[in-house]
Write an enzyme that holds these catalytic residues in place. Structure first.
Site, PDB file in Angstrom:
ATOM      1  CG  ASP A   1      11.925   7.450   0.143  1.00 51.24           C
ATOM      2  OD1 ASP A   1      10.617   7.668  -0.141  1.00 51.24           O
ATOM      3  OD2 ASP A   1      12.183   8.852  -0.646  1.00 51.24           O
TER       4      ASP A   1
ATOM      5  CG  HIS B   1       3.286   1.260   0.088  1.00 47.27           C
ATOM      6  ND1 HIS B   1       4.113   1.957   0.200  1.00 47.27           N
ATOM      7  CD2 HIS B   1       2.629   1.952  -0.468  1.00 47.27           C
ATOM      8  CE1 HIS B   1       3.810   2.987  -0.438  1.00 47.27           C
ATOM      9  NE2 HIS B   1       3.180   3.453  -0.733  1.00 47.27           N
TER      10      HIS B   1
ATOM     11  CG  LEU C   1      16.755  -6.126  16.472  1.00 44.45           C
ATOM     12  CD1 LEU C   1      18.313  -5.190  16.546  1.00 44.45           C
ATOM     13  CD2 LEU C   1      16.162  -5.717  15.054  1.00 44.45           C
TER      14      LEU C   1
ATOM     15  NE  ARG D   1      12.010  14.797   0.378  1.00 40.10           N
ATOM     16  CZ  ARG D   1      12.271  14.904  -0.620  1.00 40.10           C
ATOM     17  NH1 ARG D   1      12.872  15.826  -1.715  1.00 40.10           N
ATOM     18  NH2 ARG D   1      11.142  14.333  -1.781  1.00 40.10           N
TER      19      ARG D   1
ATOM     20  CD  GLU E   1      29.255   9.704  10.863  1.00 44.56           C
ATOM     21  OE1 GLU E   1      29.122   9.654   9.373  1.00 44.56           O
ATOM     22  OE2 GLU E   1      29.633  10.373  11.572  1.00 44.56           O
TER      23      GLU E   1
HETATM   24  C1  IPE Z   1       9.728   9.638   4.201  1.00 42.58           C
HETATM   25  O1  IPE Z   1       9.114   9.342   3.047  1.00 42.58           O
HETATM   26  C2  IPE Z   1       8.980   9.217   5.224  1.00 42.58           C
HETATM   27  C3  IPE Z   1       8.679   7.450   4.936  1.00 42.58           C
HETATM   28  C4  IPE Z   1       9.661   7.253   4.446  1.00 42.58           C
HETATM   29  C5  IPE Z   1       7.725   7.053   5.906  1.00 42.58           C
HETATM   30  P1  IPE Z   1       8.001  10.805   1.375  1.00 42.58           P
HETATM   31  O2  IPE Z   1       8.288   9.899   0.719  1.00 42.58           O
HETATM   32  O3  IPE Z   1       7.185  10.582   2.712  1.00 42.58           O
HETATM   33  O4  IPE Z   1       9.485  11.698   1.925  1.00 42.58           O
HETATM   34  P2  IPE Z   1       9.176  13.214   1.341  1.00 42.58           P
HETATM   35  O5  IPE Z   1       7.829  13.236   1.230  1.00 42.58           O
HETATM   36  O6  IPE Z   1       9.383  12.673  -0.317  1.00 42.58           O
HETATM   37  O7  IPE Z   1      10.257  14.133   2.010  1.00 42.58           O
HETATM   38  C1  IPE Z   2       8.400   4.887   0.815  1.00 39.36           C
HETATM   39  O1  IPE Z   2       7.852   5.130  -0.302  1.00 39.36           O
HETATM   40  C2  IPE Z   2       7.332   4.707   2.411  1.00 39.36           C
HETATM   41  C3  IPE Z   2       6.209   5.454   2.652  1.00 39.36           C
HETATM   42  C4  IPE Z   2       6.246   6.834   2.572  1.00 39.36           C
HETATM   43  C5  IPE Z   2       5.436   4.453   3.434  1.00 39.36           C
HETATM   44  P1  IPE Z   2       7.412   5.849  -0.632  1.00 39.36           P
HETATM   45  O2  IPE Z   2       5.187   5.660  -1.559  1.00 39.36           O
HETATM   46  O3  IPE Z   2       7.321   7.213  -0.695  1.00 39.36           O
HETATM   47  O4  IPE Z   2       7.481   5.882  -1.855  1.00 39.36           O
HETATM   48  P2  IPE Z   2       8.520   7.035  -3.175  1.00 39.36           P
HETATM   49  O5  IPE Z   2       9.033   7.690  -3.039  1.00 39.36           O
HETATM   50  O6  IPE Z   2       7.223   7.860  -3.532  1.00 39.36           O
HETATM   51  O7  IPE Z   2       8.460   5.858  -4.575  1.00 39.36           O
HETATM   52 MG    MG Z   3       8.370   8.765  -0.779  1.00 42.60          MG
END
Ligand code: IPE
Ligand code: IPE
Ligand code: MG
Length: 246
Positions: A21, A38, A132, A195, A208
């Site tokens: 994330d 990304h 892996l 979360r 963990e």
């Molecule tokens: C969780 O990230 C999903 C992935 C990492 C693919 P999100 O950015 O979608 O999660 P929320 O919305 O902050 O909970």
């Molecule tokens: C995680 O990064 C990748 C995916 C959920 C696809 P985010 O795109 O959720 O990045 P933030 O959380 O908005 O910074």
């Molecule tokens: Mg996110």
């Protein structure tokens, strides 16, 4: 002594799962659009896959796209899908070189056809690798998986293949998309969110959890080693007392 050398290879988690994330915030901090984040997140994926393979971790699950992520702006979803297809296509030779087997969990019916085909091809081309196991969670959510599992169990009861009396936690786990993998011992989430976001709810009952403020595009092997060392400092009791497990 380097962080890597401090890792006790006898107590390595067999299965690490990562909620990758923070790509969007990383890009925003740098004045770019979310897709730029990304794009750079892919470099972290490469680095961490390599790091896990080098250490001898057996299973790595990466949460790449949730079923909820379909609700993001259309250009982000399209860009992410293109990046996904391109990356998988490009990475197959490296996966083969490093003996890595690709697997996918998720509601892949929702993916565009070319993405589905690329994934199927990459899974096939890496299927004989014995190192892996890299499990990509794409269009995945745990509630989707659990509902889908219940549906498949119900079908087998209707057909008489099993009886409702057979249902147990183990039987249920055997119907999940993750049936072939052990539960993750360690779950890592980057970007400072505390979360789970619908990830492997059933499988992480005793995992963990490790949270780090590092944004995914900045996450590298050294960060992985830190997470593993933190994991190795913990006492896993599984409901027993400390005296019983030590
Ligand atoms: C969780 O990230 C999903 C992935 C990492 C693919 P999100 O950015 O979608 O999660 P929320 O919305 O902050 O909970
Ligand atoms: C995680 O990064 C990748 C995916 C959920 C696809 P985010 O795109 O959720 O990045 P933030 O959380 O908005 O910074
Ligand atoms: Mg996110």
């Amino acid at each position: 002594m380097s962080l890597k050398e401090k890792i006790d290879t006898a107590k390595l988690p067999r299965h690490i799962a990562i909620i990758m994330d923070g790509n969007g915030r990383w890009a925003k901090d740098k004045g770019h659009d979310r897709l730029y984040g990304h794009f750079h997140g892919v470099e972290s994926v490469r680095n961490i896959v390599e790091g896990c393979a080098e250490l001898g971790v057996k299973y790595l699950t990466l949460y790449a796209f949730s079923t909820e992520n379909w609700d993001r702006p259309k250009d982000e979803v399209t860009g992410l899908m293109e990046l996904l297809v391109q990356t998988i296509r490009d990475e197959v030779p490296t996966l083969n070189k490093n003996n890595i087997r690709l697997q996918v969990i998720g509601d892949t019916q929702q993916l565009p056809e070319n993405a589905r085909n690329e994934l199927a091809e990459a899974i096939k081309e890496t299927s004989n690798n014995t190192g892996l196991v890299l499990i990509m969670a794409i269009s995945y959510s745990s509630r989707w998986e659990i509902a889908d599992t219940v549906k498949r169990i119900a079908k087998d009861i209707e057909s008489g293949a099993i009886s409702s009396k057979d249902i147990s936690a183990d039987l249920f786990a055997g119907y999940l998309r993750t049936a072939d993998y052990p539960d993750p011992e360690l779950v890592i989430r980057t970007s400072g969110e505390y979360r789970i976001s619908n990830f492997l709810l059933y499988q992480i009952a005793y995992s963990e959890l490790y949270f780090t403020p590092t944004l995914w595009p900045d996450f590298r092997k050294e960060d992985l080693y830190k997470a593993i060392l933190d994991y190795q400092s913990r006492e896993r009791r599984f409901g027993k007392t400390s005296e019983q497990v030590s």
